[in-house]
Design a protein around this motif. Structure first.
Motif, mmCIF file in Angstrom:
data_model
loop_
_atom_site.group_PDB
_atom_site.id
_atom_site.type_symbol
_atom_site.label_atom_id
_atom_site.label_comp_id
_atom_site.label_asym_id
_atom_site.label_seq_id
_atom_site.Cartn_x
_atom_site.Cartn_y
_atom_site.Cartn_z
ATOM 1 N N ASN A 41 -39.448 -74.771 16.376
ATOM 2 C CA ASN A 41 -39.228 -74.023 15.135
ATOM 3 C C ASN A 41 -37.812 -73.451 15.095
ATOM 4 O O ASN A 41 -37.150 -73.310 16.112
ATOM 5 C CB ASN A 41 -40.298 -72.939 14.948
ATOM 6 C CG ASN A 41 -40.130 -71.774 15.886
ATOM 7 O OD1 ASN A 41 -39.242 -70.955 15.721
ATOM 8 N ND2 ASN A 41 -41.011 -71.700 16.887
ATOM 9 N N CYS A 42 -37.357 -73.139 13.903
ATOM 10 C CA CYS A 42 -35.970 -72.706 13.697
ATOM 11 C C CYS A 42 -35.772 -71.205 13.903
ATOM 12 O O CYS A 42 -34.671 -70.699 13.707
ATOM 13 C CB CYS A 42 -35.497 -73.117 12.299
ATOM 14 S SG CYS A 42 -36.332 -72.233 10.958
ATOM 15 N N GLY A 43 -36.830 -70.494 14.251
ATOM 16 C CA GLY A 43 -36.702 -69.064 14.498
ATOM 17 C C GLY A 43 -36.735 -68.206 13.241
ATOM 18 O O GLY A 43 -36.347 -67.049 13.255
ATOM 19 N N GLY A 44 -37.199 -68.779 12.159
ATOM 20 C CA GLY A 44 -37.358 -67.992 10.939
ATOM 21 C C GLY A 44 -36.223 -68.102 9.938
ATOM 22 O O GLY A 44 -36.067 -67.230 9.084
ATOM 23 N N GLN A 47 -35.376 -73.526 7.943
ATOM 24 C CA GLN A 47 -34.753 -74.831 8.103
ATOM 25 C C GLN A 47 -35.697 -75.922 8.582
ATOM 26 O O GLN A 47 -35.406 -77.094 8.401
ATOM 27 C CB GLN A 47 -33.573 -74.713 9.076
ATOM 28 C CG GLN A 47 -32.509 -73.784 8.570
ATOM 29 C CD GLN A 47 -31.435 -73.509 9.607
ATOM 30 O OE1 GLN A 47 -31.622 -73.737 10.792
ATOM 31 N NE2 GLN A 47 -30.308 -73.017 9.148
ATOM 32 N N CYS A 48 -36.807 -75.554 9.206
ATOM 33 C CA CYS A 48 -37.647 -76.591 9.821
ATOM 34 C C CYS A 48 -38.938 -76.886 9.050
ATOM 35 O O CYS A 48 -39.479 -77.971 9.153
ATOM 36 C CB CYS A 48 -37.978 -76.218 11.266
ATOM 37 S SG CYS A 48 -39.072 -74.785 11.432
ATOM 38 N N GLY A 49 -39.467 -75.910 8.336
ATOM 39 C CA GLY A 49 -40.713 -76.115 7.602
ATOM 40 C C GLY A 49 -41.954 -76.066 8.465
ATOM 41 O O GLY A 49 -43.021 -76.519 8.058
ATOM 42 N N CYS A 50 -41.862 -75.488 9.657
ATOM 43 C CA CYS A 50 -42.997 -75.457 10.598
ATOM 44 C C CYS A 50 -43.980 -74.314 10.352
ATOM 45 O O CYS A 50 -45.093 -74.354 10.853
ATOM 46 C CB CYS A 50 -42.483 -75.348 12.030
ATOM 47 S SG CYS A 50 -41.603 -76.797 12.607
ATOM 48 N N CYS A 51 -43.576 -73.307 9.609
ATOM 49 C CA CYS A 51 -44.429 -72.114 9.444
ATOM 50 C C CYS A 51 -45.142 -72.111 8.090
ATOM 51 O O CYS A 51 -45.314 -71.055 7.479
ATOM 52 C CB CYS A 51 -43.600 -70.848 9.635
ATOM 53 S SG CYS A 51 -42.257 -70.635 8.438
ATOM 54 N N LEU A 82 -43.450 -71.032 3.069
ATOM 55 C CA LEU A 82 -42.935 -70.888 4.431
ATOM 56 C C LEU A 82 -43.063 -69.408 4.764
ATOM 57 O O LEU A 82 -42.514 -68.556 4.061
ATOM 58 C CB LEU A 82 -41.473 -71.319 4.519
ATOM 59 C CG LEU A 82 -41.164 -72.785 4.264
ATOM 60 C CD1 LEU A 82 -39.657 -73.024 4.408
ATOM 61 C CD2 LEU A 82 -41.926 -73.679 5.226
ATOM 62 N N ALA A 83 -43.785 -69.099 5.827
ATOM 63 C CA ALA A 83 -44.013 -67.698 6.189
ATOM 64 C C ALA A 83 -42.699 -66.968 6.438
ATOM 65 O O ALA A 83 -42.560 -65.795 6.097
ATOM 66 C CB ALA A 83 -44.917 -67.615 7.409
ATOM 67 N N CYS A 84 -41.714 -67.668 6.984
ATOM 68 C CA CYS A 84 -40.435 -67.023 7.316
ATOM 69 C C CYS A 84 -39.638 -66.629 6.081
ATOM 70 O O CYS A 84 -38.770 -65.761 6.149
ATOM 71 C CB CYS A 84 -39.597 -67.921 8.220
ATOM 72 S SG CYS A 84 -38.936 -69.404 7.418
ATOM 73 N N GLN A 85 -39.923 -67.240 4.953
ATOM 74 C CA GLN A 85 -39.182 -66.982 3.721
ATOM 75 C C GLN A 85 -39.959 -66.098 2.745
ATOM 76 O O GLN A 85 -39.466 -65.789 1.664
ATOM 77 C CB GLN A 85 -38.847 -68.310 3.029
ATOM 78 C CG GLN A 85 -37.999 -69.239 3.856
ATOM 79 C CD GLN A 85 -36.608 -68.684 4.053
ATOM 80 O OE1 GLN A 85 -35.856 -68.528 3.108
ATOM 81 N NE2 GLN A 85 -36.262 -68.374 5.292
ATOM 82 N N THR A 86 -41.162 -65.692 3.139
ATOM 83 C CA THR A 86 -42.063 -65.001 2.228
ATOM 84 C C THR A 86 -42.076 -63.496 2.486
ATOM 85 O O THR A 86 -42.366 -63.052 3.591
ATOM 86 C CB THR A 86 -43.486 -65.567 2.367
ATOM 87 O OG1 THR A 86 -43.441 -66.977 2.125
ATOM 88 C CG2 THR A 86 -44.427 -64.932 1.377
ATOM 89 N N VAL A 87 -41.775 -62.746 1.443
ATOM 90 C CA VAL A 87 -41.810 -61.288 1.504
ATOM 91 C C VAL A 87 -43.086 -60.816 0.811
ATOM 92 O O VAL A 87 -43.391 -61.237 -0.296
ATOM 93 C CB VAL A 87 -40.568 -60.680 0.818
ATOM 94 C CG1 VAL A 87 -40.654 -59.159 0.772
ATOM 95 C CG2 VAL A 87 -39.305 -61.126 1.537
ATOM 96 N N VAL A 88 -43.823 -59.948 1.499
ATOM 97 C CA VAL A 88 -45.110 -59.457 1.013
ATOM 98 C C VAL A 88 -44.919 -58.107 0.329
ATOM 99 O O VAL A 88 -44.317 -57.203 0.891
ATOM 100 C CB VAL A 88 -46.108 -59.318 2.186
ATOM 101 C CG1 VAL A 88 -47.441 -58.780 1.707
ATOM 102 C CG2 VAL A 88 -46.282 -60.652 2.894
ATOM 103 N N THR A 96 -53.480 -70.173 7.737
ATOM 104 C CA THR A 96 -52.433 -70.680 8.611
ATOM 105 C C THR A 96 -52.680 -72.160 8.925
ATOM 106 O O THR A 96 -53.821 -72.621 8.913
ATOM 107 C CB THR A 96 -52.385 -69.899 9.941
ATOM 108 O OG1 THR A 96 -53.675 -69.943 10.550
ATOM 109 C CG2 THR A 96 -51.969 -68.448 9.712
ATOM 110 N N LYS A 97 -51.626 -72.880 9.190
ATOM 111 C CA LYS A 97 -51.674 -74.303 9.559
ATOM 112 C C LYS A 97 -52.550 -75.122 8.608
ATOM 113 O O LYS A 97 -53.501 -75.762 9.042
ATOM 114 C CB LYS A 97 -52.175 -74.453 10.999
ATOM 115 C CG LYS A 97 -51.355 -73.704 12.019
ATOM 116 C CD LYS A 97 -51.945 -73.860 13.403
ATOM 117 C CE LYS A 97 -52.113 -72.501 14.028
ATOM 118 N NZ LYS A 97 -52.838 -72.477 15.246
#
Length: 98
Positions: A41-44, A47-51, A82-88, A96-97
């Protein structure tokens, strides 16, 4: 304030408005990555689309999709984020997944 419900994990966590979905999951022991994503993963940074998560309730409580999400999720349903790009900013339920 809003709660984030992780459906598969049957876990609910409290999140302040403006919380990052990926960080809240990680802080509460919720695994959002499949096997390959755990290692690569890209660390948030979007860039990767894994989350990827599927939003099942509360789409209106989330920030709009970012350009990175539009690019990486263009063939996915609108409720995939993408969880890394999402603000709640309110209550939400995610799978998940997906």
């Amino acid at each position: 304030m809003g709660n984030i419900k992780f459906v598969k994990e049957d876990q609910e966590v409290v999140a302040a408005d403006g919380a990052n979905l990926r960080l809240k999951a990680m802080q509460n022991g919720v695994d959002i990555y499949k096997m390959l994503g755990k290692m690569m993963n890209c660390g948030g940074y979007g860039q990767c689309g894994c989350c990827v998560v599927e939003v099942v309730e509360g789409m209106e409580s989330l920030s709009p999709r970012t350009d990175a999400e539009n690019k990486l999720l263009k063939k996915k349903p609108e409720n995939y984020r993408l969880a890394c790009q999402t603000v709640v900013n309110g209550p939400v339920s995610v799978v998940t997944k997906p």
